[in-house]
Design a protein around this motif. Structure first.
Motif, PDB file in Angstrom:
ATOM      1  N   ASP A  20       1.145  -0.616  -0.271  1.00  0.00           N
ATOM      2  CA  ASP A  20      -0.121   0.524   0.028  1.00  0.00           C
ATOM      3  C   ASP A  20       0.950   1.358  -0.098  1.00  0.00           C
ATOM      4  O   ASP A  20       1.546   1.255   0.532  1.00  0.00           O
ATOM      5  CB  ASP A  20      -1.035   0.394   1.273  1.00  0.00           C
ATOM      6  N   TYR A  21      -0.073   2.659  -0.658  1.00  0.00           N
ATOM      7  CA  TYR A  21       1.126   3.817  -0.856  1.00  0.00           C
ATOM      8  C   TYR A  21      -0.098   4.918  -0.477  1.00  0.00           C
ATOM      9  O   TYR A  21      -1.133   4.538  -0.767  1.00  0.00           O
ATOM     10  CB  TYR A  21       1.867   4.185  -1.956  1.00  0.00           C
ATOM     11  N   VAL A  22       0.070   5.660   1.120  1.00  0.00           N
ATOM     12  CA  VAL A  22      -1.309   6.459   1.298  1.00  0.00           C
ATOM     13  C   VAL A  22      -0.768   7.817   1.645  1.00  0.00           C
ATOM     14  O   VAL A  22       0.791   8.077   2.223  1.00  0.00           O
ATOM     15  CB  VAL A  22      -1.769   6.020   2.692  1.00  0.00           C
ATOM     16  N   ALA A  42       2.307   7.101   3.766  1.00  0.00           N
ATOM     17  CA  ALA A  42       3.378   5.434   4.545  1.00  0.00           C
ATOM     18  C   ALA A  42       2.943   4.885   3.328  1.00  0.00           C
ATOM     19  O   ALA A  42       2.376   4.589   2.113  1.00  0.00           O
ATOM     20  CB  ALA A  42       1.944   5.459   5.804  1.00  0.00           C
ATOM     21  N   ASP A  43       4.165   3.875   3.199  1.00  0.00           N
ATOM     22  CA  ASP A  43       4.233   3.139   2.117  1.00  0.00           C
ATOM     23  C   ASP A  43       4.390   1.587   2.521  1.00  0.00           C
ATOM     24  O   ASP A  43       6.077   2.010   3.559  1.00  0.00           O
ATOM     25  CB  ASP A  43       4.809   4.009   1.293  1.00  0.00           C
ATOM     26  N   ASN A  44       4.534   0.621   1.969  1.00  0.00           N
ATOM     27  CA  ASN A  44       5.517   0.012   2.621  1.00  0.00           C
ATOM     28  C   ASN A  44       5.762  -1.751   1.148  1.00  0.00           C
ATOM     29  O   ASN A  44       5.597  -2.617   1.065  1.00  0.00           O
ATOM     30  CB  ASN A  44       4.397  -1.555   3.535  1.00  0.00           C
ATOM     31  N   ILE A  45       5.622  -0.771  -0.236  1.00  0.00           N
ATOM     32  CA  ILE A  45       5.871  -1.559  -1.018  1.00  0.00           C
ATOM     33  C   ILE A  45       7.222  -1.663  -1.224  1.00  0.00           C
ATOM     34  O   ILE A  45       7.512  -0.627  -1.660  1.00  0.00           O
ATOM     35  CB  ILE A  45       5.212  -0.303  -2.665  1.00  0.00           C
ATOM     36  N   ALA A  46       7.289  -2.240  -1.147  1.00  0.00           N
ATOM     37  CA  ALA A  46       8.990  -3.008  -1.625  1.00  0.00           C
ATOM     38  C   ALA A  46       9.813  -2.908  -3.032  1.00  0.00           C
ATOM     39  O   ALA A  46       9.903  -3.082  -4.173  1.00  0.00           O
ATOM     40  CB  ALA A  46       9.745  -4.332  -0.511  1.00  0.00           C
ATOM     41  N   ALA A 119       0.828   8.198  -7.946  1.00  0.00           N
ATOM     42  CA  ALA A 119       0.203   6.913  -7.559  1.00  0.00           C
ATOM     43  C   ALA A 119      -1.363   6.875  -9.200  1.00  0.00           C
ATOM     44  O   ALA A 119      -1.948   6.436  -8.534  1.00  0.00           O
ATOM     45  CB  ALA A 119      -1.139   6.936  -6.551  1.00  0.00           C
ATOM     46  N   ALA A 120      -0.277   7.511  -9.872  1.00  0.00           N
ATOM     47  CA  ALA A 120      -1.577   7.056 -10.987  1.00  0.00           C
ATOM     48  C   ALA A 120      -0.184   6.706 -12.346  1.00  0.00           C
ATOM     49  O   ALA A 120       0.885   7.461 -12.721  1.00  0.00           O
ATOM     50  CB  ALA A 120      -2.676   8.108 -11.143  1.00  0.00           C
ATOM     51  N   ASN A 121      -0.937   7.095 -13.292  1.00  0.00           N
ATOM     52  CA  ASN A 121      -0.358   7.012 -14.581  1.00  0.00           C
ATOM     53  C   ASN A 121       0.585   5.906 -14.876  1.00  0.00           C
ATOM     54  O   ASN A 121       0.572   4.722 -14.815  1.00  0.00           O
ATOM     55  CB  ASN A 121       0.011   7.681 -15.302  1.00  0.00           C
ATOM     56  N   GLY A 122       1.839   6.394 -15.506  1.00  0.00           N
ATOM     57  CA  GLY A 122       2.837   5.408 -15.314  1.00  0.00           C
ATOM     58  C   GLY A 122       2.998   4.289 -14.519  1.00  0.00           C
ATOM     59  O   GLY A 122       3.390   4.848 -13.207  1.00  0.00           O
ATOM     60  N   ILE A 123       3.707   3.317 -14.266  1.00  0.00           N
ATOM     61  CA  ILE A 123       3.550   2.324 -13.186  1.00  0.00           C
ATOM     62  C   ILE A 123       5.108   1.916 -13.262  1.00  0.00           C
ATOM     63  O   ILE A 123       5.657   1.750 -11.828  1.00  0.00           O
ATOM     64  CB  ILE A 123       3.688   1.041 -13.419  1.00  0.00           C
ATOM     65  N   THR A 365      -6.187   3.050  -7.442  1.00  0.00           N
ATOM     66  CA  THR A 365      -6.387   4.520  -6.785  1.00  0.00           C
ATOM     67  C   THR A 365      -7.063   4.499  -6.337  1.00  0.00           C
ATOM     68  O   THR A 365      -7.808   4.726  -7.181  1.00  0.00           O
ATOM     69  CB  THR A 365      -4.968   5.510  -7.296  1.00  0.00           C
ATOM     70  N   PHE A 366      -7.749   5.101  -4.898  1.00  0.00           N
ATOM     71  CA  PHE A 366      -8.205   5.905  -4.401  1.00  0.00           C
ATOM     72  C   PHE A 366      -7.858   7.217  -4.022  1.00  0.00           C
ATOM     73  O   PHE A 366      -7.162   7.272  -3.829  1.00  0.00           O
ATOM     74  CB  PHE A 366      -8.984   5.270  -3.201  1.00  0.00           C
ATOM     75  N   ARG A 367      -9.172   8.017  -4.280  1.00  0.00           N
ATOM     76  CA  ARG A 367      -9.077  10.134  -4.164  1.00  0.00           C
ATOM     77  C   ARG A 367      -9.683  10.456  -3.656  1.00  0.00           C
ATOM     78  O   ARG A 367     -11.011  10.049  -4.040  1.00  0.00           O
ATOM     79  CB  ARG A 367      -9.121  10.452  -5.939  1.00  0.00           C
TER      80      ARG A 367
END
Length: 368
Positions: A20-22, A42-46, A119-123, A365-367
């Motif tokens: 997750d990424y907040v 806050a983020d835990n994406i390794a 948190a959008a568009n290119g990955i 992605t939640f906005r």
């Protein structure tokens, strides 16, 4: 995920992960024309790889929303603290205690609007912007954006990576820094944009930035991100980027970047990168977006014969690695977007003896 660790040559684990990424942005204004912004993250994406570390052992194919190596476990941090105000009708000043001046003022994001985004568009990190913007890391500094006219815009920014650190070879003016300037042209209808960018960056010996990097773009090959132990490193970076909206349903963007590295007292190196992207706004439905990207992440093309960056004296990257990426951002409603995508890296770490690596990505992605 498929591929090998470029150091051990052993297959990387074929695992599914959930992270997750907040990002919470708090904005306020004192007079209606200024803005104070505090960003909590806050983020835990390794990260699947960093320079000679991680599962893949290289930065090639790094995804865009990785957690900071200093705060990897959903620790809430103030990732941005800045105050922006207008100096006349054509000039904006941005003072930041913790941020990236180029990103905050839109010096890079405005070039490729269908790939750049939080948190959008290119990955991947690389598909979003040229390497000239990625040496900046994060830190304290100031940025200025001035409009000469509706077509021409000048951006200047200075970021001190360890500006809060009072020890030797740190601080606002004696430590690692990035000074960037950019001239942007936009056509009257905003369908065409051209940016010319220059940055100068310096890293004293044995210092690191807040993202854990020492010197380099934090994308691309290990040699492109390496330094000489005990030596300061200077970089002169040049970038040219363009964007053209062919019609409402198709746009193309591209760039080329060059960096001259100087390992003070040792020698020099050249690093190149390039990328081309196609964007398909409103693909299949209004508000959705498709994207295809092909490029070469930063590659060390030449090195002084007496410098060893880990592969031997004078040894630069021997092969060309391609970054191939595709994504589809499905806009489910005004607040939710679902983005499947894939990143394919040929000859990881610019070494054709390494098998290709593939990362499959699904982002929601939640906005609010």
């Amino acid at each position: 995920m498929a591929g090998n660790n470029v150091l051990t040559k052993k297959p990387a684990p074929h695992n599914f992960t959930l992270g997750d990424y907040v990002n919470l942005k708090l904005n306020t204004s004192f007079n209606g024309t200024d803005q104070l912004r505090i960003v909590l993250t806050a983020d835990n994406i390794a990260s699947l790889g960093r320079t000679r570390s991680g599962i893949l052992g290289t930065n090639d194919g790094k995804t865009s929303d990785n957690a900071s190596p200093l705060f990897p476990n959903n620790e809430v941090i103030a990732s941005g603290v800045r105050y922006r105000y207008l100096l006349g009708s054509n000039t904006a000043i941005n003072v930041f205690a913790q941020s990236d001046g180029a990103f905050e003022l839109g010096l890079s994001g405005s070039i490729s609007p269908y790939f750049e985004g939080s948190a959008a568009n290119g990955i991947s990190r690389y598909s979003r912007r040229n390497m000239v913007y990625n040496y900046g890391d994060t830190g304290a500094g100031v940025a200025i954006l001035h409009n000469f006219s509706n077509q021409f815009q000048l951006g200047l920014q200075y970021t001190s990576i360890n500006g809060n650190n009072p020890t030797e070879n740190n601080g606002l003016f004696q430590g690692r820094y990035v000074a960037l300037g950019q001239l942007l042209y936009s056509s009257p209808n905003k369908n065409f944009r051209l940016a010319l960018t220059y940055a100068n960056t310096y890293s004293p010996p044995n210092t690191t930035g807040l993202s854990g990097t020492n010197f380099g773009p934090a994308i691309g090959s290990n040699l492109a991100n390496s330094t000489v132990a005990g030596r300061a490193t200077l970089g002169n970076l040049y970038g040219a980027a363009a964007f053209y909206r062919i019609n409402p349903s198709l746009a193309v963007n591209g760039w080329v970047g060059y960096s001259a590295h100087r390992y003070l007292g040792s020698g020099d190196a050249d690093v190149w990168d390039w990328g081309v992207g196609l964007s398909f706004p409103d693909l299949f439905q209004k508000g959705s977006l498709g994207g295809i990207f092909v490029g070469m992440e930063p590659k060390l093309t030449s090195l002084s014969p007496n410098v060893n960056l880990g592969a031997g004296n004078g040894v630069a990257d021997k092969d060309t690695s391609l970054h191939i990426e595709g994504f589809y951002q499905y806009q489910a409603n005004d607040n939710i977007a679902i983005t499947p995508g894939v990143i394919w890296i040929t000859a990881p770490d610019s070494d054709a003896s390494n098998p290709d690596s593939i990362v499959v990505w699904l982002r929601t992605t939640f906005r609010f």
